[in-house]
Motif scaffolding. Structure first.
Motif, PDB file in Angstrom:
ATOM      1  N   ARG A 188      14.306  12.268 -21.957  1.00  8.16           N
ATOM      2  CA  ARG A 188      13.770  13.271 -22.882  1.00  8.16           C
ATOM      3  C   ARG A 188      14.391  14.631 -22.619  1.00  8.16           C
ATOM      4  O   ARG A 188      14.780  15.354 -23.554  1.00  8.16           O
ATOM      5  CB  ARG A 188      12.245  13.342 -22.736  1.00  8.16           C
ATOM      6  N   GLY A 189      14.541  14.992 -21.361  1.00  6.80           N
ATOM      7  CA  GLY A 189      15.156  16.268 -21.026  1.00  6.80           C
ATOM      8  C   GLY A 189      16.615  16.333 -21.443  1.00  6.80           C
ATOM      9  O   GLY A 189      17.091  17.357 -21.959  1.00  6.80           O
ATOM     10  N   VAL A 190      17.339  15.232 -21.238  1.00  6.30           N
ATOM     11  CA  VAL A 190      18.752  15.188 -21.623  1.00  6.30           C
ATOM     12  C   VAL A 190      18.903  15.322 -23.136  1.00  6.30           C
ATOM     13  O   VAL A 190      19.744  16.083 -23.630  1.00  6.30           O
ATOM     14  CB  VAL A 190      19.408  13.886 -21.123  1.00  6.30           C
ATOM     15  N   MET A 191      18.093  14.595 -23.879  1.00  3.63           N
ATOM     16  CA  MET A 191      18.209  14.643 -25.340  1.00  3.63           C
ATOM     17  C   MET A 191      17.805  16.004 -25.891  1.00  3.63           C
ATOM     18  O   MET A 191      18.356  16.469 -26.903  1.00  3.63           O
ATOM     19  CB  MET A 191      17.361  13.536 -25.963  1.00  3.63           C
ATOM     20  N   THR A 192      16.861  16.659 -25.242  1.00  8.44           N
ATOM     21  CA  THR A 192      16.505  18.028 -25.642  1.00  8.44           C
ATOM     22  C   THR A 192      17.705  18.947 -25.479  1.00  8.44           C
ATOM     23  O   THR A 192      17.975  19.809 -26.335  1.00  8.44           O
ATOM     24  CB  THR A 192      15.324  18.542 -24.809  1.00  8.44           C
ATOM     25  N   GLU A 193      18.454  18.764 -24.395  1.00 15.25           N
ATOM     26  CA  GLU A 193      19.637  19.590 -24.160  1.00 15.25           C
ATOM     27  C   GLU A 193      20.751  19.253 -25.160  1.00 15.25           C
ATOM     28  O   GLU A 193      21.450  20.145 -25.644  1.00 15.25           O
ATOM     29  CB  GLU A 193      20.155  19.385 -22.732  1.00 15.25           C
ATOM     30  N   VAL A 194      20.914  17.987 -25.479  1.00 16.30           N
ATOM     31  CA  VAL A 194      21.929  17.581 -26.457  1.00 16.30           C
ATOM     32  C   VAL A 194      21.704  18.266 -27.800  1.00 16.30           C
ATOM     33  O   VAL A 194      22.643  18.748 -28.441  1.00 16.30           O
ATOM     34  CB  VAL A 194      21.924  16.044 -26.638  1.00 16.30           C
ATOM     35  N   TYR A 195      20.437  18.315 -28.216  1.00 15.30           N
ATOM     36  CA  TYR A 195      20.114  18.881 -29.527  1.00 15.30           C
ATOM     37  C   TYR A 195      19.623  20.328 -29.445  1.00 15.30           C
ATOM     38  O   TYR A 195      19.105  20.857 -30.432  1.00 15.30           O
ATOM     39  CB  TYR A 195      19.063  18.016 -30.226  1.00 15.30           C
ATOM     40  N   ARG A 196      19.800  20.957 -28.296  1.00 14.56           N
ATOM     41  CA  ARG A 196      19.303  22.323 -28.117  1.00 14.56           C
ATOM     42  C   ARG A 196      19.787  23.289 -29.195  1.00 14.56           C
ATOM     43  O   ARG A 196      19.007  24.114 -29.700  1.00 14.56           O
ATOM     44  CB  ARG A 196      19.699  22.851 -26.730  1.00 14.56           C
ATOM     45  N   PRO A 197      21.058  23.254 -29.626  1.00 12.83           N
ATOM     46  CA  PRO A 197      21.488  24.191 -30.675  1.00 12.83           C
ATOM     47  C   PRO A 197      20.673  24.057 -31.957  1.00 12.83           C
ATOM     48  O   PRO A 197      20.406  25.053 -32.631  1.00 12.83           O
ATOM     49  CB  PRO A 197      22.953  23.804 -30.905  1.00 12.83           C
ATOM     50  N   LEU A 198      20.266  22.829 -32.303  1.00 11.58           N
ATOM     51  CA  LEU A 198      19.459  22.632 -33.500  1.00 11.58           C
ATOM     52  C   LEU A 198      18.001  22.982 -33.242  1.00 11.58           C
ATOM     53  O   LEU A 198      17.323  23.554 -34.096  1.00 11.58           O
ATOM     54  CB  LEU A 198      19.566  21.180 -33.974  1.00 11.58           C
ATOM     55  N   TYR A 199      17.526  22.625 -32.053  1.00  7.91           N
ATOM     56  CA  TYR A 199      16.131  22.890 -31.707  1.00  7.91           C
ATOM     57  C   TYR A 199      15.847  24.386 -31.728  1.00  7.91           C
ATOM     58  O   TYR A 199      14.785  24.833 -32.185  1.00  7.91           O
ATOM     59  CB  TYR A 199      15.827  22.294 -30.334  1.00  7.91           C
ATOM     60  N   LEU A 200      16.806  25.199 -31.275  1.00 11.15           N
ATOM     61  CA  LEU A 200      16.633  26.652 -31.278  1.00 11.15           C
ATOM     62  C   LEU A 200      16.573  27.208 -32.694  1.00 11.15           C
ATOM     63  O   LEU A 200      16.011  28.270 -32.935  1.00 11.15           O
ATOM     64  CB  LEU A 200      17.762  27.324 -30.488  1.00 11.15           C
ATOM     65  N   ASN A 201      17.187  26.459 -33.638  1.00 10.78           N
ATOM     66  CA  ASN A 201      17.121  26.856 -35.046  1.00 10.78           C
ATOM     67  C   ASN A 201      15.889  26.275 -35.741  1.00 10.78           C
ATOM     68  O   ASN A 201      15.802  26.280 -36.961  1.00 10.78           O
ATOM     69  CB  ASN A 201      18.384  26.410 -35.781  1.00 10.78           C
ATOM     70  N   GLN A 202      14.981  25.737 -34.953  1.00 13.90           N
ATOM     71  CA  GLN A 202      13.687  25.242 -35.409  1.00 13.90           C
ATOM     72  C   GLN A 202      13.769  23.962 -36.235  1.00 13.90           C
ATOM     73  O   GLN A 202      12.887  23.683 -37.034  1.00 13.90           O
ATOM     74  CB  GLN A 202      12.933  26.333 -36.182  1.00 13.90           C
ATOM     75  N   SER A 203      14.839  23.177 -36.038  1.00 14.16           N
ATOM     76  CA  SER A 203      14.853  21.836 -36.629  1.00 14.16           C
ATOM     77  C   SER A 203      13.868  20.978 -35.846  1.00 14.16           C
ATOM     78  O   SER A 203      13.925  20.944 -34.616  1.00 14.16           O
ATOM     79  CB  SER A 203      16.252  21.232 -36.538  1.00 14.16           C
ATOM     80  N   PRO A 204      12.954  20.293 -36.523  1.00 14.42           N
ATOM     81  CA  PRO A 204      11.920  19.539 -35.800  1.00 14.42           C
ATOM     82  C   PRO A 204      12.517  18.433 -34.933  1.00 14.42           C
ATOM     83  O   PRO A 204      13.227  17.555 -35.424  1.00 14.42           O
ATOM     84  CB  PRO A 204      11.069  18.950 -36.934  1.00 14.42           C
ATOM     85  N   LEU A 205      12.245  18.490 -33.648  1.00 10.45           N
ATOM     86  CA  LEU A 205      12.656  17.456 -32.705  1.00 10.45           C
ATOM     87  C   LEU A 205      11.436  16.578 -32.453  1.00 10.45           C
ATOM     88  O   LEU A 205      10.491  16.989 -31.782  1.00 10.45           O
ATOM     89  CB  LEU A 205      13.159  18.093 -31.416  1.00 10.45           C
ATOM     90  N   VAL A 206      11.440  15.379 -33.014  1.00  2.31           N
ATOM     91  CA  VAL A 206      10.276  14.502 -33.002  1.00  2.31           C
ATOM     92  C   VAL A 206      10.474  13.418 -31.950  1.00  2.31           C
ATOM     93  O   VAL A 206      11.315  12.518 -32.118  1.00  2.31           O
ATOM     94  CB  VAL A 206      10.056  13.865 -34.388  1.00  2.31           C
ATOM     95  N   PHE A 207       9.718  13.491 -30.868  1.00  2.00           N
ATOM     96  CA  PHE A 207       9.790  12.464 -29.834  1.00  2.00           C
ATOM     97  C   PHE A 207       8.721  11.403 -30.106  1.00  2.00           C
ATOM     98  O   PHE A 207       7.560  11.725 -30.383  1.00  2.00           O
ATOM     99  CB  PHE A 207       9.572  13.072 -28.450  1.00  2.00           C
ATOM    100  N   THR A 208       9.147  10.147 -30.038  1.00  2.00           N
ATOM    101  CA  THR A 208       8.233   9.025 -30.264  1.00  2.00           C
ATOM    102  C   THR A 208       8.543   7.938 -29.238  1.00  2.00           C
ATOM    103  O   THR A 208       9.460   8.064 -28.421  1.00  2.00           O
ATOM    104  CB  THR A 208       8.424   8.418 -31.673  1.00  2.00           C
ATOM    105  N   GLY A 209       7.816   6.837 -29.321  1.00  2.00           N
ATOM    106  CA  GLY A 209       8.198   5.654 -28.575  1.00  2.00           C
ATOM    107  C   GLY A 209       9.471   5.073 -29.170  1.00  2.00           C
ATOM    108  O   GLY A 209       9.809   5.331 -30.337  1.00  2.00           O
ATOM    109  N   ARG A 210      10.182   4.287 -28.388  1.00  6.52           N
ATOM    110  CA  ARG A 210      11.480   3.776 -28.829  1.00  6.52           C
ATOM    111  C   ARG A 210      11.349   2.850 -30.045  1.00  6.52           C
ATOM    112  O   ARG A 210      12.113   2.952 -31.008  1.00  6.52           O
ATOM    113  CB  ARG A 210      12.161   3.047 -27.669  1.00  6.52           C
TER     114      ARG A 210
END
Length: 434
Positions: A178-200
């Motif tokens: 989860r931490g790695v994927m947050t970093e991968v998408y950090r540029p989008l997350y900072l622009n407030q694109s919804p990052l939706v974490f769920t079960g696989r």
């Protein structure tokens, strides 16, 4: 982050180029040596607006590279995306996961240190579990986590969809991942694109459910279009009237010849098969598939009816061959079934498409023209199948002068009847009373 993209097709190439543009170091891997050689020479294997420039700029900056060697790339990677094809399996319609599983086994052999393995390919529920089993069985010492991260890219608008997404769905079972994927998408997350974490498993189902719903929406408005023709209503006004309801929305309510492409046909079928395997049938989607398949050939019969029921020996011109504009993708395009229906009835068919002719040559035996006016020469009817922008403002008097009979069948409702009929055409649209 150091990212590897396994598969340099539509999803892998667009995703890899966009990740590189975010500042990540990306290596795109593909077994097709000719494809990698072409990419290293700046030649794109697909047509996608803006992709060639995006690839070129990131290659020049040293953030994006292409190779056939998977092992060294994986050894140095933080994240490895699996973006290989999952076509419908011959015989039963299930998603063919052989490429996914082969990639997982090969990735496993080269994992060094903690690595996040991400299924970007569209896969049925439970695929991530099997990918995890394969990696663990192949390399019991590997330190890894398997994540689901489905893509939601529209062909023709993929770069904008990647950089300005409605949502980013990530299915995880490991906090480190989860931490790695947050970093991968950090540029989008900072622009407030919804990052939706769920079960696989939930993440895997979200992709199929989304595509199935959109396919049903298209099929719904196509059936309403047929009803409009019978009762004297206008489907475009109906679409506008219901689309203004915020609960419904206006997108995917454009009547036409049916859906096609690389996603909706195979994904709806795969979802049906998954549901059947789990004794939970999805009747609405089963019906959607059947209606859509029948509709494509029905559009060919519509053209025949517009010419009085007999097209034998008559030339018919087709405007647009790809399943949608701004792509060269011919997979499950409505044009394929329409052309075959016309040929079965004895018509002589000629077609033109701005980007899809090379792929169309592999799927249909017709004459190909160099432009819309060349298609119209000697034609008894002109059929607008794909709504490319260059077809939206055709010189109607010129078209009429080139045709044997001025019959215009508009399967995308691009034109107004009054406008076309004013130039002497016999005009036929979708969802409108003749």
């Amino acid at each position: 982050m150091r990212i590897v993209m396994v598969g340099s097709g539509y999803v892998g190439l667009v995703s890899g180029a966009c990740f590189a543009d975010f500042g990540h170091d990306v290596v795109c891997v593909d077994k097709a040596a000719e494809k990698i050689a072409a990419l290293n020479n700046g030649i794109m294997p697909i047509y996608e607006p803006g992709l060639d420039a995006l690839v070129a700029s990131n290659r020049s900056a040293g953030r994006l590279s292409f190779t056939t060697e998977l092992g060294p790339a994986v050894e140095a990677a933080d994240v490895v995306f699996i973006a290989v094809g999952t076509p419908s399996r011959r015989g039963d319609g299930h998603a063919d996961l052989s490429y996914v599983y082969a990639a997982a086994a090969e990735i496993a052999q080269s994992i060094k240190g903690f690595t996040v393995v991400v299924t970007k390919s569209t896969v049925p529920v439970g695929t991530g579990d099997e990918v995890e089993r394969i990696i663990r069985e192949t390399n019991p010492e590997a330190d890894f986590a398997v994540v689901s991260n489905p893509e939601f890219l529209r062909e023709g608008a993929a770069i904008d969809d990647f950089k300005r997404p409605d949502r980013i769905v990530v299915g995880v079972t490991d906090d480190r991942a989860r931490g790695v994927m947050t970093e991968v998408y950090r540029p989008l997350y900072l622009n407030q694109s919804p990052l939706v974490f769920t079960g696989r498993r939930t993440s895997e189902l979200i992709k199929y459910a989304a595509n199935a719903f959109l396919a049903m929406k298209i099929t719904f408005i196509n059936e309403i279009a047929d009803l409009c023709e019978r009762v004297g209503a206008d489907v475009q006004d109906v679409s506008r009237g219901i689309g203004l309801d915020g609960r419904i929305g206006s997108k995917f309510l454009h009547a036409g010849p049916g859906y096609g492409g690389s996603c909706f046909p195979k994904d709806t079928l795969a979802l049906v098969k998954t549901a059947q395997d789990h004794d939970s049938p999805v009747r609405l989607i089963e019906t959607t598939i059947a209606i859509n398949d029948n509709r494509k050939r029905a559009m060919g019969r519509r053209v025949i009816a517009a010419l009085g029921g007999d097209v034998r020996g008559k030339k018919i011109g087709i405007l647009g061959l790809t399943f949608k504009p701004n792509t060269d993708d011919m997979r499950d395009s409505p044009a394929i079934a329409i052309v075959q229906t016309l040929k079965d009835a004895g018509a002589i068919v000629s077609g033109y498409d701005p980007e899809g002719i090379d792929n169309a040559r592999q799927m249909m035996d017709i004459a190909f023209a160099s432009g819309p006016y060349q298609v119209a020469e000697g034609a008894a009817a002109l059929v607008l199948v794909t709504e490319w922008n260059q077809f939206r403002a055709l010189d109607l008097p010129r078209l009429k002068s080139l045709m044997v009979t001025p019959v215009f069948v508009d399967l995308r409702n691009v034109y107004r009847a009054s406008e076309v009929e004013a130039h002497g055409f016999d005009y036929h649209a979708i969802g409108k009373a003749d």
